[in-house]
Design a protein around this motif. Structure first.
Motif, PDB file in Angstrom:
ATOM      1  N   ILE A  44     -10.972 -13.774  -7.992  1.00 51.05           N
ATOM      2  CA  ILE A  44      -9.727 -13.594  -7.251  1.00 51.05           C
ATOM      3  C   ILE A  44      -8.866 -12.523  -7.911  1.00 51.05           C
ATOM      4  N   ARG A  45      -8.804 -12.548  -9.234  1.00 49.85           N
ATOM      5  CA  ARG A  45      -8.003 -11.550  -9.946  1.00 49.85           C
ATOM      6  C   ARG A  45      -8.555 -10.141  -9.733  1.00 49.85           C
ATOM      7  N   LYS A  46      -9.868  -9.993  -9.853  1.00 51.77           N
ATOM      8  CA  LYS A  46     -10.465  -8.675  -9.709  1.00 51.77           C
ATOM      9  C   LYS A  46     -10.405  -8.183  -8.263  1.00 51.77           C
ATOM     10  N   ILE A  47     -10.609  -9.086  -7.303  1.00 53.29           N
ATOM     11  CA  ILE A  47     -10.540  -8.699  -5.893  1.00 53.29           C
ATOM     12  C   ILE A  47      -9.119  -8.275  -5.534  1.00 53.29           C
ATOM     13  N   THR A  48      -8.135  -8.969  -6.101  1.00 53.45           N
ATOM     14  CA  THR A  48      -6.735  -8.586  -5.879  1.00 53.45           C
ATOM     15  C   THR A  48      -6.492  -7.160  -6.366  1.00 53.45           C
ATOM     16  N   GLU A  49      -7.071  -6.818  -7.507  1.00 50.28           N
ATOM     17  CA  GLU A  49      -6.927  -5.453  -8.039  1.00 50.28           C
ATOM     18  C   GLU A  49      -7.545  -4.426  -7.097  1.00 50.28           C
ATOM     19  N   VAL A  50      -8.706  -4.760  -6.525  1.00 53.73           N
ATOM     20  CA  VAL A  50      -9.364  -3.851  -5.591  1.00 53.73           C
ATOM     21  C   VAL A  50      -8.530  -3.689  -4.325  1.00 53.73           C
ATOM     22  N   ILE A  51      -8.010  -4.786  -3.815  1.00 47.53           N
ATOM     23  CA  ILE A  51      -7.170  -4.738  -2.611  1.00 47.53           C
ATOM     24  C   ILE A  51      -5.949  -3.858  -2.855  1.00 47.53           C
ATOM     25  N   ASN A  52      -5.305  -4.042  -4.007  1.00 51.60           N
ATOM     26  CA  ASN A  52      -4.127  -3.231  -4.343  1.00 51.60           C
ATOM     27  C   ASN A  52      -4.488  -1.749  -4.418  1.00 51.60           C
ATOM     28  N   LYS A  53      -5.672  -1.466  -4.961  1.00 45.11           N
ATOM     29  CA  LYS A  53      -6.116  -0.071  -5.076  1.00 45.11           C
ATOM     30  C   LYS A  53      -6.351   0.544  -3.697  1.00 45.11           C
ATOM     31  N   ILE A  54      -6.974  -0.229  -2.811  1.00 44.84           N
ATOM     32  CA  ILE A  54      -7.233   0.265  -1.455  1.00 44.84           C
ATOM     33  C   ILE A  54      -5.922   0.492  -0.709  1.00 44.84           C
ATOM     34  N   GLU A  55      -5.018  -0.465  -0.818  1.00 44.60           N
ATOM     35  CA  GLU A  55      -3.740  -0.344  -0.107  1.00 44.60           C
ATOM     36  C   GLU A  55      -2.892   0.796  -0.664  1.00 44.60           C
ATOM     37  N   LYS A  56      -2.990   1.000  -1.965  1.00 43.32           N
ATOM     38  CA  LYS A  56      -2.244   2.099  -2.578  1.00 43.32           C
ATOM     39  C   LYS A  56      -2.781   3.440  -2.094  1.00 43.32           C
ATOM     40  N   SER A  57      -4.090   3.547  -1.980  1.00 39.19           N
ATOM     41  CA  SER A  57      -4.695   4.798  -1.522  1.00 39.19           C
ATOM     42  C   SER A  57      -4.383   5.084  -0.058  1.00 39.19           C
ATOM     43  N   GLN A  58      -4.199   4.007   0.726  1.00 40.19           N
ATOM     44  CA  GLN A  58      -3.901   4.175   2.148  1.00 40.19           C
ATOM     45  C   GLN A  58      -2.403   4.209   2.426  1.00 40.19           C
ATOM     46  N   GLY A  59      -1.608   3.865   1.402  1.00 41.39           N
ATOM     47  CA  GLY A  59      -0.162   3.908   1.559  1.00 41.39           C
ATOM     48  C   GLY A  59       0.384   2.818   2.454  1.00 41.39           C
ATOM     49  N   LYS A  60      -0.357   1.702   2.582  1.00 33.09           N
ATOM     50  CA  LYS A  60       0.126   0.608   3.421  1.00 33.09           C
ATOM     51  C   LYS A  60      -0.521  -0.692   2.980  1.00 33.09           C
ATOM     52  N   THR A  61       0.088  -1.787   3.433  1.00 36.33           N
ATOM     53  CA  THR A  61      -0.439  -3.101   3.138  1.00 36.33           C
ATOM     54  C   THR A  61      -1.272  -3.584   4.317  1.00 36.33           C
ATOM     55  N   ILE A  62      -2.501  -4.015   4.031  1.00 39.22           N
ATOM     56  CA  ILE A  62      -3.395  -4.484   5.076  1.00 39.22           C
ATOM     57  C   ILE A  62      -3.293  -6.002   5.150  1.00 39.22           C
ATOM     58  N   ARG A  63      -2.701  -6.511   6.201  1.00 40.99           N
ATOM     59  CA  ARG A  63      -2.542  -7.963   6.292  1.00 40.99           C
ATOM     60  C   ARG A  63      -3.035  -8.539   7.614  1.00 40.99           C
ATOM     61  N   THR A  64      -3.271  -7.698   8.583  1.00 36.79           N
ATOM     62  CA  THR A  64      -3.746  -8.200   9.868  1.00 36.79           C
ATOM     63  C   THR A  64      -5.032  -7.506  10.241  1.00 36.79           C
ATOM     64  N   ASN A  65      -5.806  -8.138  11.093  1.00 32.95           N
ATOM     65  CA  ASN A  65      -7.057  -7.570  11.538  1.00 32.95           C
ATOM     66  C   ASN A  65      -6.824  -6.501  12.578  1.00 32.95           C
ATOM     67  N   SER A  66      -7.779  -5.590  12.694  1.00 31.45           N
ATOM     68  CA  SER A  66      -7.678  -4.545  13.702  1.00 31.45           C
ATOM     69  C   SER A  66      -7.977  -5.107  15.080  1.00 31.45           C
ATOM     70  N   LYS A  67      -8.674  -6.252  15.120  1.00 38.70           N
ATOM     71  CA  LYS A  67      -9.009  -6.877  16.393  1.00 38.70           C
ATOM     72  C   LYS A  67      -8.672  -8.363  16.333  1.00 38.70           C
ATOM     73  N   PRO A  68      -7.893  -8.868  17.318  1.00 39.37           N
ATOM     74  CA  PRO A  68      -7.523 -10.275  17.318  1.00 39.37           C
ATOM     75  C   PRO A  68      -8.724 -11.207  17.285  1.00 39.37           C
ATOM     76  N   ALA A  69      -9.865 -10.763  17.820  1.00 38.01           N
ATOM     77  CA  ALA A  69     -11.061 -11.619  17.879  1.00 38.01           C
ATOM     78  C   ALA A  69     -11.533 -12.027  16.501  1.00 38.01           C
ATOM     79  N   ASN A  70     -11.099 -11.288  15.462  1.00 39.05           N
ATOM     80  CA  ASN A  70     -11.539 -11.620  14.114  1.00 39.05           C
ATOM     81  C   ASN A  70     -10.949 -12.926  13.607  1.00 39.05           C
TER      82      ASN A  70
END
Length: 274
Positions: free
Chosen positions: A239-265
């Protein structure tokens, strides 16, 4: 004795130099792999066929279709057209899944108990796909080859200089290499598969934050073991390491990813979760 020792060192160095020609995707880690991709794919196909022949494969259900749907979506962003991707659901209560070389993925029905939505199931499947992309199976086999080679050479040296210590050497090497090399190496690969899997989830449009919830579900009620003696990292570490990866991805994209691109997910097995 000196000549044999130098030959031993030269052999190991040569193997490492020749083997370190592979790079893992996303993490860009150098690997030592002696097996050709062709050999690896053939081995994966054979083992997969044998595994399915001994299992009860579930077909024609919403669960099995969901596994195939999510798997193909992740396989598409994995961008390995040379892989013959297959995703099958197998009747097994174990909370587990595995992937063999060439993109042969098996998901056990037990994992559905802790995968509360599509994104969490995608966490498992992306992790397994990552193992195949990073050629972790071939890498571990190559490491075993080196490990066995060192032991053989060690026995040769001891038999000519101190044969009475040969048994001690084998015992010490077996324990030392297992705990000191092979098990941490397994954890390294598991953490790497987690990281690559998160990148694949993001590319496929899944909610990467659900990966954290999945591992929380997996750790609920589970017996805690000493991570040092395990091939898999603890859920807390994951969980700690995955959180670091998520933060890195969001930092590179300049946004926080919290919702799915498709409601069906937010659906799994045809039922709404929230």
């Amino acid at each position: 004795m000196k000549l044999l020792r130098n030959l031993f060192i030269l052999t190991i160095i040569s193997l490492v130099i020749v083997g370190c020609t592979q790079k893992t995707p996303y993490t860009n880690r150098s690997q030592m792999i002696f097996m050709s991709p062709k050999q690896e794919l053939a081995l994966g196909a054979q083992s997969y066929k044998e595994a399915l022949s001994k299992s009860k494969v579930i077909t024609g259900t919403r669960q099995s279709r969901k596994v195939k749907e999510i798997g193909q979506r992740i396989a598409k962003v994995a961008n390995r057209p040379d892989f013959k991707w297959e995703f099958n659901l197998v009747d097994n209560k174990a909370k587990n899944a595995f992937c063999l070389p060439g993109g042969k993925v098996v998901v056990y029905t037990g994992i559905l108990d802790v995968s509360k939505n599509d994104d969490q199931l995608a966490t498992v499947m992306a992790h397994e796909v990552a193992h195949a992309l990073a050629r972790h199976g071939a890498e571990r086999m190559s490491s075993s080859m080196v490990q066995q080679g060192i032991q053989v050479l060690g026995n040769v040296v001891l038999s000519s200089t101190a044969p009475e210590y040969a048994g001690v050497f084998n015992q010490a090497y077996g324990i030392g290499s297992q705990v000191g090399v092979m098990l941490p190496y397994g954890r390294l690969q598991e953490n790497e598969a987690d990281e690559i899997g998160i990148y694949l989830m993001a590319k496929a449009g899944y909610n990467i934050h659900e990966a954290l919830n999945f591992w929380k579900n997996m750790s609920a009620g589970a017996k805690k073991t000493n991570e040092f003696f395990s091939t898999h990292p603890s859920s807390t570490t994951r969980i700690r390491k995955i959180t670091e990866v998520i933060n890195k991805i969001e930092k590179s994209q300049g946004k926080t990813i919290r919702t799915n691109s498709k409601p069906a997910n937010k659906r799994i097995l045809g039922n709404k979760i929230y």
